[in-house]
Motif scaffolding. Structure first.
Motif, mmCIF file in Angstrom:
data_model
loop_
_atom_site.group_PDB
_atom_site.id
_atom_site.type_symbol
_atom_site.label_atom_id
_atom_site.label_comp_id
_atom_site.label_asym_id
_atom_site.label_seq_id
_atom_site.Cartn_x
_atom_site.Cartn_y
_atom_site.Cartn_z
ATOM 1 N N PRO A 1532 0.813 -1.231 0.000
ATOM 2 C CA PRO A 1532 0.000 0.000 0.000
ATOM 3 C C PRO A 1532 0.840 1.272 0.000
ATOM 4 N N SER A 1574 -8.931 -6.975 -1.666
ATOM 5 C CA SER A 1574 -9.878 -5.956 -1.256
ATOM 6 C C SER A 1574 -10.780 -6.505 -0.179
ATOM 7 N N GLU A 1580 -14.370 -5.685 8.619
ATOM 8 C CA GLU A 1580 -13.035 -5.104 8.720
ATOM 9 C C GLU A 1580 -12.358 -5.414 10.047
ATOM 10 N N GLN A 1590 -5.168 -3.869 3.085
ATOM 11 C CA GLN A 1590 -6.607 -3.904 2.846
ATOM 12 C C GLN A 1590 -7.034 -3.130 1.601
ATOM 13 N N HIS A 1591 -6.240 -2.259 1.077
ATOM 14 C CA HIS A 1591 -6.727 -1.411 -0.010
ATOM 15 C C HIS A 1591 -5.751 -1.390 -1.177
ATOM 16 N N SER A 1659 -16.003 0.329 5.875
ATOM 17 C CA SER A 1659 -14.901 1.021 6.538
ATOM 18 C C SER A 1659 -14.462 2.180 5.662
ATOM 19 N N THR A 1661 -11.576 2.535 4.556
ATOM 20 C CA THR A 1661 -10.750 1.937 3.507
ATOM 21 C C THR A 1661 -11.616 1.486 2.337
ATOM 22 N N LYS A 1664 -12.778 4.399 0.396
ATOM 23 C CA LYS A 1664 -11.702 4.915 -0.457
ATOM 24 C C LYS A 1664 -11.566 4.061 -1.719
ATOM 25 N N GLU A 1665 -11.672 2.751 -1.545
ATOM 26 C CA GLU A 1665 -11.570 1.870 -2.714
ATOM 27 C C GLU A 1665 -12.658 2.188 -3.745
ATOM 28 N N LEU A 1726 -8.252 1.190 11.896
ATOM 29 C CA LEU A 1726 -6.833 1.521 11.920
ATOM 30 C C LEU A 1726 -6.520 2.475 13.068
ATOM 31 N N GLU A 1729 -7.554 5.970 12.645
ATOM 32 C CA GLU A 1729 -9.012 6.111 12.709
ATOM 33 C C GLU A 1729 -9.483 6.231 14.149
#
Length: 1941
Positions: A1532, A1574, A1580, A1590-1591, A1659, A1661, A1664-1665, A1726, A1729
């Protein structure tokens, strides 16, 4: 009101037992403490009048006891009826004053909680009374003996002398004589019970002995002079004693009483002899002083009167009168020998010779010998030396007075020699005086010695016996050796008619031929040697003294070597005795003895090897009494010789096989280390000799002791062979196990053997660290042999009451009791050592540990015995050993817990625990830490109990009454709780850190063990914290040390050990504070969980008051930290701790010093001189020398030296070693070696580290929480060097080099210890900051107290220290672990401090940190590969760098500050190449890439950094790492970096050229296989635990999007887009679709129940994906032709999913308001977070998703680590959404939702735009093929949300500028609204759908409010303008109507 009666103050006395203990513990060379001096002055009257101040009963005292209180001077007694009754009985029995009797009873019973009547206390109180009387007399005696050292010129305080002179001037002599008269005439008290009579008699006689001791000292030390009248009185008193005319003799009713009576008679006799002042008479004769001028206290009349008394004595009737008669005769003879005899003609009439005949006829000399054999001269407490000196003076005067015959048949000569031997043997001071030529007293005895020497070696036994006695001490032993070695002739018995020439003088003869010496084969007297005839034996023979010089030592050695039957030879026996004493007392003599025979050359004899002679003698001895005695002496000689020259003696011992070691070899298994793998056996001869020696000999050194000492020396000298192994096994399995059952001629010798064998066992255990094979055998025997365990248990399994009974038992002598106690101490030490001994050695749990903890151990369980021994206050050493052993047992019990049967308190009952608790309280109640070791080890034991046996600890503390309030510090005599005693220490914390830091360290260690086990000791902790100013005392310690360091003149001690203790104390305090903060957080959380989500007022109150003390003041850890910030204490601590104490120069200097030493010793070894070096050290240095000679550099030097003309052989190599030494000497002094070859040799020596084997773990000076550190064992090194013997012979020149090496090693140890202790403090401070950091609210307050200047100062201190630590690492040498550890701790502190001060880090500080970390990284990168792990340190440094760069990005240079901006840019650019070096190692890849990525984002123009990246970074290698499984965690971060890199056109081109797309494709395929690609919309919280990326999917697509964007104008753009659509959209369509999934809405029926079960969790993440997926879709959709060509049927599916997702976003808030259930769950996962979750909302909007997201963005209910600040968290299943707090995290989730909406709208707009363009091209709209668009209600919902949020935010911030975050949200929502209007326009134009009724009016109102709200915000003008433009198309005329244009 209580009645009070007063009595005479003189009746009171303080316990004399305590006073005596203080006097006995006082060193004779130390200054008298002021407190003790005051006590002695206060007790002056008691010391003067002694026991006479114990008064008889009287009426006034009897009446006083009838009152309730008695006042005795300033003291008060509260009368208890029960004690009064007993006191009256005591008074009657002892004829003692009633008040004094009551005092005695109260003191005897104050520590006794049992029933007095049941104990029959009368006897014990009477014993205590006599103990007090005797201790009083012993105090007086001890003071007189202490005063002697003042006269000797020592440093003892003269206060003692003044006290003694005061006692003498006040009449001590007369009062003592009065007391002795009273004691001698004492009669049995009529009121005393008959059964106490024996006790009374014995105690009275003991007092007689003590008083006579004092009288003797008064006269012997000339405090008083005894005149003739006084002497006559003493003489008459002696007559009464020996004649039985006084009551004294009637007390002989027991063996002890008879012995005391005998001692008293001898004492008075010696007083009479001393007071005749024979010494003065000898001086007068020597100086020829007449009687009238001499210093004699007798007048002639006195002599006549005394003679009349003496003449009445009959030596035949009274045996004791004979010695006095003989002494009187000597006195008269000496006086008659004085010049001017006419002055005392009256003496000529006295027949002193007749007195002598009478005395000799009565064998009076034998009485003197009897005195010397009596126990009187074995009482170590009495004036033994004085008594021996008196006897010596008498014998000397007797020899001077009367002629002593040297005839063999004269028994008187033998008797006198025996007496002299007994006098001198064991008394070094008398031996020293004898060999002093100026000593006239010993002159007559010296004459006797010379007379004996004249007949040597014809007459040997008498001479050697006397010399042996005269060799006590180092200097006397040297004198004896020289006396023998420089013998001026030999005496032999010869025939006068042989080959002799008779001189003219018949007294002389001369040899005509060489003459053999009889009994000395090989020794000849040369021809023509002249001889003096000493005596004619008969007509044919005479004794001749030849003028032939030959060493007497050689003669004796030759005699021993040639003795055919040594067992029966008295001469061999006395010779061995002499040699044994000489080598024991003087190592110089030992060396001389070993080498003296080398130069001997006789007939057919060349050289005499003493070691070989002794070994042969041992081998030939027979198993009888004489043989055992000789073996004891011979083995002792070998042991002493081993100390001096182990390499010289060992081969001889092994060759001779003195103990007949028989080896049973196993032919199939032979060790490669020189040790055979078989059974080692000794013949039965040694065992038999041991038994014979114990049973029949009374030598002061039993054979068993000699054998043990010999074995100990073999072990310590590093010898490892079959012989030693056999001896070790024999000593353990035979001697240790069986010695207690042997018969002993002298009972207490058993304890000599016991102590020596236990010393041997300890030596064995300690030697296992450097002796592998012997270690295995010893370990097996000690841990697994039950017979060995039983032998140890029989010694130590004894209780305190049993030991106490020994003191009043008649069966045990004091020496036996002392021996038992020393043995107990040794066994306890062995138990403690064995705890570490068994770690990591044997599998499972050894038999020893099971036996120690077994309740079936005989005679009593070990635990019971050890706990009982802790209360043995007579001997603090036993207490120390017991608490140390108990600590080991507690740890062992924890390990054995699954296998143990019994209760949690180690099998102890309540009474035993209560007694144990009381013992601890008494130990802690000592106000002054007089016994530091006991207190220290007791706290260590309590810490072990808290760690390993918490139930046992709780039972000790007895916290049953924990709810009651405790007053700390008030120590009462009974009923005290252990915590009360601890309260006293808490009050003294600041004082202790100054004066007793070691004690404080162990107290704090104990407290920390309580905090670490807080869950089990919560009540105990609460009580401790209630003590007076607990936290304040801890804070004061820290503040005090910081101020001391700030002001060097205030430093209390520069000693590194004390400083190390203080650092550890501070580390403990900081850790306790951290643990307390953590504990408060946990307590608060438990309350929260227990009471649910509705927090009560009590919990909130507890949160705010958790740091308040009882008086309401805030003094908890966080408040203390706040105070430290205000007062600059924190900055001082950082400055103090951050500086590294490790000095690499000092360490290198120590290594060079060791190399210098090794070179010097190599030269000695080359010449065959091994000196006193141990065998193991000689082997190491020999191996090192061989390796050195084998080096190519050394060979090259040999060649060069040969070419320069130097000779071959040893001399050449010696010359090279000599030159190397001087080169190294220059290096040691700071001058570098220039010569390459010598430099290589030095480097080899440094890397050889031959002293590494001397490094051991140091635990004694470290906290129990500290990690082990390895220090040089200088004690073992000194022992292996034998440096104390180097002043002798050829090694003296090397002593300076060796001492310098040892001093350097000790300096290194001090440096290592101090550095590691400071490291502990540094780590503790670094640990405390993040604990405080968890409480955001409190942290902000604390940090706010820290001034900006101090923050900058802290950063400067840390960076400076880090820079210095880095500089101490040399690139050419291995990285030092200690420096790296300190470097890591500094980096950790820096990291946590950056976090601690949050955004208050200034830009200069950030730049400084970055520069410092950069230089440190560069330095560590340059280090060569080392055995030390550098990775943790590097990772920490990279982490700090990352945080520093982040802080810089949060605090950019101010606008216009060009210089600062330029400086930051320059620092960053210099940093990039350094970081590029750390990308390849997988451990640093993530951190270094993340930091580079962050740096690149800072630069405004890529032209500044792109060339540097091109030059220093292999981007192709980074791309390849994408599909390397080892780099999976870093993927990542790599993708984020590539995303930044792709923003530059050159970077995008580079990525395309190096095959990024193919690498990413492989990454996606591999990630799909392992399921880590993914996790969008998955669980999560569970999957995050797998620590997998994760991403990857989203980031990969983002990079692809950026490449396409950067290369949008490229010629290859179309091909690239085509490839991307094919490989990343079509091939991964399932992932694309999954990213666009919409959460399922539950049906309306039973919505509340099913909502919880069906809602999907996402989540940030995952969101964001989705964004990145949509971003790529949008980027590709900008190429409509390629999109349509490739997507075909898939295009409609994507639009459908996009519209569904857009509908979800549009309707979400409306659904949430109506259903009261959040449509989206997004928990923090995370770390960042969770940090966002703790922070408040930064948008503060109650509209749209900002109002909806808080309900679904709470903590996962399964997540339990709730921080103490998160007190308002709503359970996600709760129904009331409005009560959920808005947080930074919920805002982030809402923003991400809107970003998804933006990209969805963008994609749909692109589709609509493409369709519109096609329609424009063809001229009509193909409605059937027009892309699907959202329904108007979806678009209206998004429009309403956007307008509402922007309007709300602009209205809320209308008076201030919008923050960047709010501005970004407003622009985003305005763009969403704009695109919704655009799509609405498309729908209306294409489909003809018009707005529903009322929509225009609603929209008109909302947009009007929007435009009004945004009017004041210039930053939104462009977005608003664009919005107005599309609005005018969708709703024509609306804006004109509303007046918005």
């Amino acid at each position: 009101m209580a009645t009070t009666n007063s009595v005479n103050a003189s009746l009171w006395w303080d316990p004399f037992t305590d006073l005596l203990t203080e006097l006995e513990n006082l060193s004779t060379f130390s200054q008298l403490p002021i407190s003790l001096a005051n006590k002695l002055k206060e007790n002056h009257s008691w010391l003067l009048d002694s026991v006479s101040l114990f008064k008889p009963p009287n009426q006034k005292s009897r009446e006083a006891l009838d009152s309730q209180q008695v006042q005795i001077g300033s003291r008060h007694l509260t009368i208890q009826p029960k004690l009064k009754e007993l006191a009256m009985k005591i008074s009657s029995s002892l004829c003692l004053d009633e008040v004094q009797s009551y005092i005695l009873v109260e003191r005897s019973c104050e520590h006794d909680t049992s029933d007095l009547v049941a104990l029959e206390p009368l006897h014990s109180v009477i014993v205590q009374y006599y103990i007090e009387r005797q201790c009083l007399l012993k105090c007086t005696r001890q003071i007189l003996m202490l005063s002697l050292y003042v006269e000797d010129g020592s440093k003892a305080d003269r206060t003692v002398k003044e006290l003694v002179l005061k006692l003498i001037s006040d009449g001590l002599e007369s009062r003592l004589l009065s007391v002795i008269e009273t004691l001698l005439s004492a009669t049995y008290p009529e009121s005393m019970d008959v059964d106490i009579f024996t006790l009374w008699a014995e105690e009275m006689l003991i007092e007689d002995n003590l008083v006579l001791d004092i009288i003797f000292l008064v006269y012997y030390e000339s405090f008083c002079t005894c005149d003739g009248k006084q002497w006559k009185n003493l003489c008459l008193l002696y007559e009464r004693m020996i004649s039985g005319s006084c009551n004294f003799g009637k007390l002989a009713i027991s063996t002890e009483a008879v012995q005391s009576i005998y001692h008293a008679k001898v004492q008075l006799l010696l007083i009479l002899i001393e007071t005749l002042y024979l010494e003065n008479l000898l001086q007068m004769i020597h100086d020829e002083i007449p009687f009238r001028q001499g210093n004699i206290s007798f007048a002639m009349s006195d002599i006549q009167e005394v003679d009349a008394i003496i003449s009445s004595f009959d030596a035949f009737e009274m045996k004791e009168a004979g010695p006095l008669i003989l002494t009187w005769a000597v006195f008269l003879c000496l006086i008659s020998s004085l010049p001017e005899k006419q002055e005392h003609n009256v003496l000529m009439e006295i027949d002193h010779v007749g007195y002598v005949r009478q005395a000799f006829g009565a064998a009076s000399l034998n009485y003197f010998e009897e005195i010397l054999h009596s126990n009187l001269l074995k009482d170590l407490e009495g004036p033994i030396a004085g008594y021996r000196s008196v006897l010596r003076t008498f014998v000397s005067a007797f020899i001077a007075s009367y002629e002593i015959s040297l005839q063999l048949e004269d028994n008187n000569l033998k008797l006198i020699l025996n007496i002299l031997g007994e006098i001198y043997r064991g008394e070094e001071s008398l031996c020293v005086q004898f060999w002093d030529r100026d000593s006239f007293i010993d002159g007559p005895i010296r004459c006797l010695l010379y007379n004996l020497e004249s007949e040597f070696p014809f007459r040997t036994v008498e001479l050697i016996s006397l010399l042996s006695a005269l060799s006590e001490g180092a200097w006397p032993a040297e004198c004896v050796y020289r006396f023998l070695d420089k013998s001026v002739g030999l005496s032999t018995l010869v025939e006068l008619r042989g080959n002799l020439g008779i001189d003219n003088n018949p007294s002389f003869v001369e040899t005509q031929l060489p003459l053999c010496v009889p009994g000395l084969e090989g020794l000849q007297i040369p021809r023509n040697t002249r001889g003096h005839v000493l005596k004619v034996i008969d007509d044919n023979s005479a004794l001749v003294r030849w003028e032939y010089t030959q060493s007497g030592v050689l003669v004796l050695l030759l005699r021993v070597a040639q003795e055919m039957y040594p067992d029966g030879s008295e001469e061999v026996l006395v010779t061995l005795d002499l040699f044994s004493r000489l080598v024991t007392f003087n190592k110089d003599v030992c060396y001389s003895l070993m080498s003296i025979g080398d130069a001997f050359h006789g007939k057919e004899i060349t050289g005499l090897n003493m070691a070989e002679i002794i070994c042969t003698l041992i081998k030939n001895l027979s198993p009888n009494c004489s043989g055992a005695l000789m073996m004891s002496m011979a083995v002792n000689i070998l042991a002493m010789m081993l100390k001096c020259s182990p390499s010289h003696v060992t081969p001889t011992v092994l060759k001779t096989n003195i103990f007949d070691v028989a080896l049973r070899m196993n032919p199939f298994n032979s060790g490669s280390d020189g040790l055979s793998s078989g059974s080692w056996l000794l013949s039965g001869r040694l065992a038999k000799l041991l038994l014979i020696d114990c049973e029949h000999n009374d030598s002061s050194c039993p054979l068993a002791v000699s054998v043990m000492e010999f074995t100990i020396q073999l072990l310590e000298k590093g010898i490892e062979n079959d012989f030693l192994l056999a001896l070790v096994i024999f000593s353990i399995q035979y001697v240790l196990v069986n010695h207690e059952y042997w018969k002993y001629k002298v009972r207490h010798f058993r304890w000599k053997v016991t102590l020596k064998v236990l010393e041997f066992v300890k030596t064995c255990i300690l030697s296992t660290s450097h002796s592998r094979k012997i270690g295995e055998i010893v370990r097996d025997l000690l841990l697994c042999d039950s017979s060995v365990h039983n032998a140890l248990f029989r010694i130590v399994c004894i209780t305190t009451p049993t030991l106490e009974k020994l003191y009043v038992s008649r069966q045990y002598e004091p020496t036996e009791i002392e021996g038992l106690q020393l043995a107990i101490c040794s066994v306890l030490d062995i138990f403690s050592i064995l705890s570490d001994f068994s770690k990591d050695t044997l599998p499972g749990y050894p038999v020893f540990h099971q036996a120690v903890l077994s309740s079936a151990t005989k005679p009593i369980p070990v635990v019971t015995a050890i706990i009982s021994l802790i209360s043995f206050f007579r001997n603090p050493k036993i207490q120390v050993g017991a608490v140390t052993a108990l600590s080991m047992l507690l740890l062992t019990a924890d390990d054995l817990q699954p296998y143990m049967s019994g209760n949690a308190c180690l099998g102890l009952d309540d009474k035993q625990i209560a007694d144990y608790r009381n013992s601890l309280i008494m130990i802690f109640s000592e106000q002054s830490p007089s016994n530091e070791d006991l207190i220290v080890n007791t706290f260590k034991m309590l810490a072990s109990a808290a760690y390993y046996q918490p139930a046992f600890f709780v039972a000790i503390v007895d916290s049953k009454d924990s709810t009651t309030e405790v007053s700390f510090g008030s120590l009462g005599p009974k009923g005290e709780n252990l915590l009360d005693a601890l309260g006293v220490y808490i009050k003294k914390f600041p004082e202790m850190i100054k004066s007793h830091p070691k004690i404080l360290l162990n107290v704090l260690d104990f407290l920390m063990s309580l905090w670490q086990g807080a869950s089990q000791f919560i009540n105990i902790l609460e009580r401790l914290k209630k003590s007076e100013n607990f936290w304040g005392q801890l804070s004061t310690c820290i503040s005090l040390i910081s101020s001391m360091e700030d002001n060097p003149s205030g430093t209390l001690s520069t000693d590194s050990l004390i400083s190390s203790y203080r650092y550890q104390c501070q580390a403990d305090i900081l850790q306790i504070m951290s643990l307390e903060m953590f504990l408060q957080k946990k307590v608060l959380h438990s309350e929260f969980v227990r009471k649910g989500s509705e927090l009560s007022k009590d919990i909130l109150a507890k949160a705010s008051n958790s740091e308040k003390t009882e008086d309401g003041s805030h003094s908890g850890p966080r408040n203390i930290l706040s105070t430290w910030c205000k007062s600059s204490v924190l900055s001082k601590l950082i400055k103090l701790y951050a500086s590294c104490e490790y000095d690499n120069d000092k360490y290198l200097k120590g290594q060079v010093s060791a190399a210098l030493f090794s070179i010097q010793v190599m030269e000695k070894l080359r010449n065959g001189q091994t000196g006193s070096l141990s065998v193991s050290l000689v082997e190491k240095l020999s191996v090192l020398e061989k390796k050195l000679h084998d080096l190519p550099a050394f060979s090259e030097l040999v060649t060069q030296y040969r070419q320069q003309g130097y000779s071959e052989g040893k001399e050449l190599k010696s010359l090279i070693l000599s030159d190397l030494y001087y080169h190294m000497q220059g290096e040691y002094e700071g001058r570098n070696i220039e010569h390459k070859l010598f430099k290589e040799l030095l480097q080899f020596l440094l890397e050889s580290r031959f002293l590494e084997s001397y490094q051991n773990k140091d635990a004694g000076n470290l906290s129990i929480h500290a990690e082990d550190i390895f220090l040089f064992d200088c004690t073992r090194l000194e022992r292996d060097l034998g440096i104390d013997l180097w002043d002798i012979l050829e090694w003296k020149g090397l002593k300076t080099v060796a001492e310098r090496m040892l001093a350097d090693m000790k300096d290194v140890n001090s440096m290592l210890l101090l550095s590691n202790c400071k490291l502990l403090a540094l780590k503790a401070l670094a640990t405390m900051l993040p604990v405080c950091d968890e409480d955001v609210t409190r942290k902000a307050t604390v940090v706010g107290e820290l001034p900006e200047q101090l923050i900058s100062s802290c950063f400067q201190h840390i960076c400076q220290s880090l820079h210095e630590a880095t500089d101490s690492l040399f690139p050419s040498s291995d990285a030092c672990k200690d420096v790296l550890d300190f470097l890591a701790a500094q980096a950790e502190l820096l990291l946590h401090f950056i976090r601690f001060v949050q955004r208050r880090v200034s830009l200069p500080s950030c730049v400084l940190v970055i520069k410092t970390i950069g230089s440190s990284l560069k330095a560590l990168k340059d280090l060569k590969p080392s055995s030390v792990d550098v990775k943790p340190t590097l990772k920490l440094l990279l982490t700090v760098l990352l945080f520093s760069v982040q802080s810089t990005s949060m605090n950019p240079p101010a606008v216009g500050s060009v210089n600062k901006e330029s400086e930051v840019s320059d620092v960053y650019l210099r940093l990039i190449p350094i970081l590029c070096n750390f990308i390849e190692p997988v451990e640093y890849c993530t951190l270094s890439v993340a930091t580079i990525d962050l740096l690149l984002k800072v630069f405004s123009t890529p032209t500044t950094w792109f060339p540097i990246i091109q030059k220093h970074l292999q981007v192709q290698n980074i791309v390849k790492r994408l599909h390397d499984k080892n780099y999976l965690p870093a993927v990542p971060v790599i993708l984020k970096f590539l995303l930044t890199f792709a923003r530059v056109r050159g970077g995008a081109e580079m990525l395309v050229n190096i095959g990024f797309f193919s690498s990413l494709r492989i990454l996606f395929e591999g990630s799909l296989d392992c399921g880590t690609l993914s996790l969008a919309n998955g669980n999560e919280s569970e999957k995050a635990e797998k620590e997998k990326p994760q991403h990857i999917w989203g980031l990969g697509l983002a990079v692809v999007s950026m490449i396409i964007y950067s290369l949008r104008d490229s010629s290859s753009s179309s091909d690239m887009v085509d490839y991307v659509i094919s490989c990343f959209i079509l091939e991964k369509l399932d992932l694309v679709s999954y990213s666009l999934n919409t959460p399922n809405f539950p049906p309306d029926i039973d919505r509340k129940k099913r909502a919880r079960a069906q809602r999907k969790q996402t989540s940030l993440t995952a969101l964001k994906e989705t964004q990145h997926t949509l971003m790529l879709i949008c980027m590709l959709a900008k190429h409509p032709n390629l999109w349509i060509k490739n997507m075909k049927e898939m295009d409609s599916q994507l639009r459908e999913r996009s519209i569904h997702l857009l509908a979800f976003i549009s309707r979400g808030p409306h659904l949430g308001e109506n259903s009261r259930v959040t449509p989206l769950l997004c928990h923090p996962i995370l770390k960042e977070e969770f940090e966002w979750y703790k922070k408040p909302s930064f948008i503060n909007s109650r509209s749209g998703w900002f109002s909806l997201s808080p309900a679904g963005c709470g903590l996962d209910p399964r997540f339990s680590a709730l921080s103490s600040s998160a007190l308002v968290v709503k359970d996600p299943s709760a129904e009331n959404i409005d009560s959920s707090p808005q947080t930074c995290f919920s805002d982030m989730a809402a923003i991400d939702v809107y970003k998804i909406a933006f990209y969805l709208l963008n994609f749909l707009c692109l589709q609509a735009d493409a369709a519109a363009k096609r329609a424009e091209e063809v001229g009509f709209v193909d409605v059937a093929n027009f892309p699907d668009l959202p329904m108007p209600d979806i678009l209206h919902g998004l429009q309403d949300q956007g307008i509402a949020v922007v309007s709300e935010l602009c209205e809320a911030n209308k008076l201030k500028q919008l923050t960047p975050e709010i501005k970004g949200v407003c622009i985003l929502l305005l763009q969403i609204t704009e695109k919704c209007l655009y799509l609405e326009f498309c729908v209306s134009q294409v489909c003809g759908i018009r707005p529903v009724m009322g929509r225009i009016e609603d929209f008109s109102k909302e947009v009007k409010l929007l435009f009004r709200a945004t009017k004041e915000h210039v930053s939104l003008e462009e977005s608003v303008k664009s919005l107005k433009q599309i609005t005018s198309y969708v709703y024509p005329g609306l804006l004109q109507t509303e007046g918005c244009l």
